[in-house]
Write an enzyme that holds these catalytic residues in place. Structure first.
Site, short mmCIF file in Angstrom:
data_model
loop_
_atom_site.label_atom_id
_atom_site.label_comp_id
_atom_site.label_asym_id
_atom_site.label_seq_id
_atom_site.Cartn_x
_atom_site.Cartn_y
_atom_site.Cartn_z
N GLY A 43 0.78 -1.23 0.00
CA GLY A 43 0.00 0.00 0.00
C GLY A 43 0.82 1.28 0.00
N ASP A 102 -5.27 2.64 10.39
CA ASP A 102 -6.70 2.36 10.52
C ASP A 102 -6.95 1.85 11.94
OD1 ASP A 102 -9.37 1.95 9.65
OD2 ASP A 102 -8.93 -0.02 8.85
N PHE A 151 -14.04 3.50 3.42
CA PHE A 151 -13.02 2.67 2.78
C PHE A 151 -12.55 3.40 1.53
CE2 PHE A 151 -11.14 -0.72 0.32
CZ PHE A 151 -10.39 -1.37 1.30
N VAL A 152 -11.26 3.72 1.49
CA VAL A 152 -10.72 4.52 0.38
C VAL A 152 -9.76 3.69 -0.49
CG1 VAL A 152 -10.99 6.78 1.46
CG2 VAL A 152 -8.92 5.44 1.93
P1 IMP Z 1 -4.82 -1.43 10.34
O1 IMP Z 1 -3.94 -2.55 10.79
O2 IMP Z 1 -6.26 -1.68 10.61
O3 IMP Z 1 -4.37 -0.08 10.88
O4 IMP Z 1 -4.79 -1.33 8.75
C1 IMP Z 1 -3.73 -1.72 8.05
C2 IMP Z 1 -3.89 -1.91 6.58
O5 IMP Z 1 -5.23 -2.07 6.17
C3 IMP Z 1 -3.40 -0.69 5.86
O6 IMP Z 1 -2.01 -0.72 5.72
C4 IMP Z 1 -4.11 -0.83 4.54
O7 IMP Z 1 -3.37 -1.66 3.68
C5 IMP Z 1 -5.40 -1.50 4.90
N1 IMP Z 1 -6.50 -0.50 4.96
C6 IMP Z 1 -7.05 0.07 6.04
N2 IMP Z 1 -8.02 0.94 5.71
C7 IMP Z 1 -8.06 0.93 4.36
C8 IMP Z 1 -8.86 1.64 3.39
O8 IMP Z 1 -9.70 2.49 3.66
N3 IMP Z 1 -8.59 1.33 2.09
C9 IMP Z 1 -7.66 0.43 1.70
N4 IMP Z 1 -6.89 -0.24 2.56
C10 IMP Z 1 -7.10 -0.01 3.88
MG MG Z 2 -0.92 -1.50 3.93
#
Ligand code: IMP
Ligand code: MG
Length: 178
Positions: A43, A102, A151-152
């Protein structure tokens, strides 16, 4: 691809100008040092590529690959390292570059692994922050944009591995998910 978007949340121009601003600030802060940029794949690939070209500093680049969205594409699943963690950060000034903070589960895991190696310093730079979804206690040192709980996709962020190549950040039409 743009026709799959319900709306553009952050335009290409807004991203470019914010990335340049962050680059200038980091260049100032790390003057006379040689930071290691750590790109969290996939990402963060686009953000890292743009940000590193705004750093007027000697620096090195490493990457690690993680995946957290397993079963359903928009629901956080189990976290796993796709490749073994082989980056040696001990004694280095590390700048972790991530696309989005996130729930924080990914970054709290990664930051824990890194801290255990005793880097000289550790900074977390995220393009997007979705504070409303936080589960793990982790905050970024630098945030590009704070975004609402949507969700983006685009600028590196995917839905089922697609839309990473969109130059802007936007929200998909509901019909794409069904
Ligand atoms: P976290 O562990 O929940 O903080 O999220 C980690 C990963 O989820 C990020 O590095 C993204 O790859 C993916 N992610 C979280 N939110 C989004 C979104 O809105 N769009 C796309 N990928 C997301
Ligand atoms: Mg990621």
């Amino acid at each position: 691809m743009n026709q799959d978007l319900a709306y553009v949340m952050i335009s290409e121009e807004e991203i470019r100008s914010r990335v340049r601003e962050i680059g200038l600030a980091l260049t100032e802060e790390y003057r006379d040092r040689e930071p290691m940029l750590l790109c969290i794949m996939k990402g963060s690939l686009v953000f890292t590529a743009d940000l590193m070209r705004c750093l007027d500093l000697p620096c090195t680049l490493e990457s690690i690959t993680l995946s957290s969205y397993r079963a359903a594409a928009t629901i956080p699943g189990d976290l796993s390292l796709t490749t073994p963690f082989e980056v040696d950060v001990s004694g280095r000034d590390v700048i972790v570059i991530e696309d989005i903070l996130d729930t924080g589960r990914t970054l709290s895991y990664v930051m824990g692994l890194l801290k255990a190696q005793n880097p000289a310093s550790l900074k977390l730079v995220v393009l997007l922050d979705k504070p409303s979804r936080r589960e793990a206690a982790v905050e970024a040192d630098v945030v590009g944009f704070t975004v609402p709980d949507e969700f983006v996709v685009g600028y590196g962020l995917d839905y089922n591995q697609k839309y990473r190549n969109l130059p802007c950040i936007g929200v998909l039409k509901p019909s794409i998910y069904s």
